[in-house]
Scaffold this motif. Structure first.
Motif, short mmCIF file in Angstrom:
data_model
loop_
_atom_site.label_atom_id
_atom_site.label_comp_id
_atom_site.label_asym_id
_atom_site.label_seq_id
_atom_site.Cartn_x
_atom_site.Cartn_y
_atom_site.Cartn_z
N PHE A 105 3.56 6.88 -10.65
CA PHE A 105 2.15 7.21 -10.45
C PHE A 105 2.06 8.27 -9.37
N GLY B 122 -8.10 0.67 -3.21
CA GLY B 122 -7.41 1.70 -3.94
C GLY B 122 -7.08 1.25 -5.35
N GLU B 123 -6.54 2.18 -6.13
CA GLU B 123 -6.18 1.88 -7.52
C GLU B 123 -5.04 0.87 -7.57
N ILE B 124 -5.09 -0.05 -8.54
CA ILE B 124 -4.09 -1.09 -8.69
C ILE B 124 -2.97 -0.60 -9.61
N ILE B 125 -1.73 -0.74 -9.16
CA ILE B 125 -0.56 -0.41 -9.97
C ILE B 125 0.27 -1.69 -10.10
N THR C 60 -5.07 6.00 -1.09
CA THR C 60 -4.27 4.78 -1.12
C THR C 60 -4.26 4.18 -2.52
N LYS C 61 -3.07 3.73 -2.94
CA LYS C 61 -2.92 2.94 -4.15
C LYS C 61 -2.08 1.72 -3.82
N LEU D 171 -0.36 10.29 -6.13
CA LEU D 171 -1.46 10.35 -5.18
C LEU D 171 -1.73 11.82 -4.89
N SER E 217 -9.00 -3.88 -5.33
CA SER E 217 -9.45 -2.61 -5.92
C SER E 217 -10.37 -1.84 -4.98
N TRP F 241 0.35 5.27 0.47
CA TRP F 241 -0.73 6.11 0.97
C TRP F 241 -0.26 7.54 1.22
N GLU G 99 0.84 -1.19 0.00
CA GLU G 99 0.00 0.00 0.00
C GLU G 99 0.88 1.25 0.00
#
Length: 382
Positions: free
Chosen positions: A332, A321-324, A299-300, A334, A318, A288, A286
């Protein structure tokens, strides 16, 4: 103008000095802890020791248990009061009562004592003396005598010696705990060590592209007239490093301006554990961002390639948070009301466990976090 530039240039050093001064009370806390522990031990063992009262026979030492059972057997032989005898032996199980009666039988001095013990055991359905007969010429080992306290100054000296040893051990434990706590704070980017390099680090250097800027500060503008919009400024750079075996990995960083104005926090922690033996096999992390001016934490999740190919796992993750998908060089962001964090995966390596799919858990992961304060955000406005 020169005076303002000079003041701005001194802010990073002033921040380091203020943060460094916060460490001084730690030693006072350590000294107070050790002194309090020693005083507490002296009070508990010398001034007002614990006195046990109304203990059950089962809680007595072994030799006192035997004395209790022997006295109960002799009393029963005289009184023939079975209810009182049962009450005296209520705290013992049948197995322990049988063991005590047989021990007493083997060490009995007279035949009268043996007969009393047989009668007392019969009251509880215990056949005393039949299963524990020793061959002729052998005797049972005697019950060890009760320990006698030392006389005179030996007892006081021994007590003081024990207290000193306890104090030294407590001091070592306290020093170790303090060192561990300090190292965690340094890893979390909360301490400055002037002149020393540390990881992860908060970059307070001058931005090359920002002329006249010191640690994220621009040259103050005149108070008269409209305030022009100014682009976002980087206010730090943190690096997190995870390696397999670092169970419960969790790194967080305070986002602060050089004048110690608190803006929020960001960090990286374990997001999904695939296997917990012998160490955590982490399949997702995570990333955040917390903004003190916002009402939520963004959070991603950085997930492994194998986990990203699992639709059920992706659907569950998901929701948080968004999946990377983890790839070297992947970048990416936040974003909250007044902060933005640019995250970049600097390097990664997958582990190899035959019980798991290939590329499913991380052996190493390095992520760089760079927070920015939005124009007009909390703290000092540009």
């Amino acid at each position: 103008m020169e005076r303002l530039l000079e003041e701005n240039s001194m802010r990073p050093e002033a921040a380091r000095a203020r943060l460094g001064s916060r460490n001084a009370p730690q030693w006072l806390v350590l000294v107070g802890f050790v002194l309090g522990l020693i005083v507490g031990l002296v009070y508990a063992y010398q001034i007002n020791p614990v006195e046990w009262k109304d203990a059950l026979p089962i809680d007595l030492r072994q030799d006192y248990k035997e004395q209790w059972v022997l006295m109960a057997a002799r009393a029963y032989a005289i009184e023939q009061n079975s209810e009182l005898a049962l009450e005296r032996m209520r705290s013992f199980s049948k197995e322990e009562a049988a063991d005590l009666l047989n021990r007493l039988y083997l060490n009995a001095a007279t035949e009268t004592d043996r007969e009393q013990l047989r009668q007392f055991g019969a009251l509880f359905g215990i056949d005393v003396g039949t299963a524990t007969q020793l061959p002729e010429g052998e005797t049972a080992p005697p019950t060890p005598p009760a320990e006698q306290p030392e006389e005179g100054g030996g007892s006081l000296f021994g007590t003081l010696l024990r207290l000193c040893l306890v104090g030294v051990v407590a001091l070592l434990v306290a020093v170790g705990a303090l060192q561990f706590w300090t190292n965690r704070r340094r890893k979390a980017g909360e301490l400055f060590e002037p002149g020393a390099r540390r990881e992860p680090s908060l970059d307070l250097s001058v931005e090359p592209e920002a002329e006249g800027a010191f640690g994220g500060y621009e040259e103050p503008l005149p108070e008269t007239g409209p305030m022009p919009a100014v682009s976002e400024k980087s206010i730090g750079r943190f690096t997190t490093r995870y390696e397999y075996g670092n169970d419960n990995f969790d790194m967080s960083f305070s986002i602060q301006l050089p004048d110690n104005t608190y803006l929020g926090e960001c960090g990286v922690g374990v997001g999904e554990i695939l296997l917990d033996q012998p160490h955590q096999h982490v399949g997702a992390f995570e990333v955040w961002l917390f903004d003190k001016d916002d009402i939520q934490t963004v959070t991603k999740l950085i997930v492994s390639e194998a986990l990203a190919d699992n639709p059920d796992a992706v659907a569950a993750l998901s929701e948080r948070g968004e999946i990377i998908v983890a790839r070297e060089g992947e970048t990416f962001e936040l974003e909250t009301a007044s902060l933005r964090v640019r995250a970049r995966i600097r390097s990664l390596k997958y582990g190899d466990n035959p019980s798991l799919e290939p590329n499913s858990y991380f052996e190493r992961l390095e992520v760089e976090l760079e927070p920015f304060q939005k124009a007009g955000g909390g703290g000092i406005e540009y």
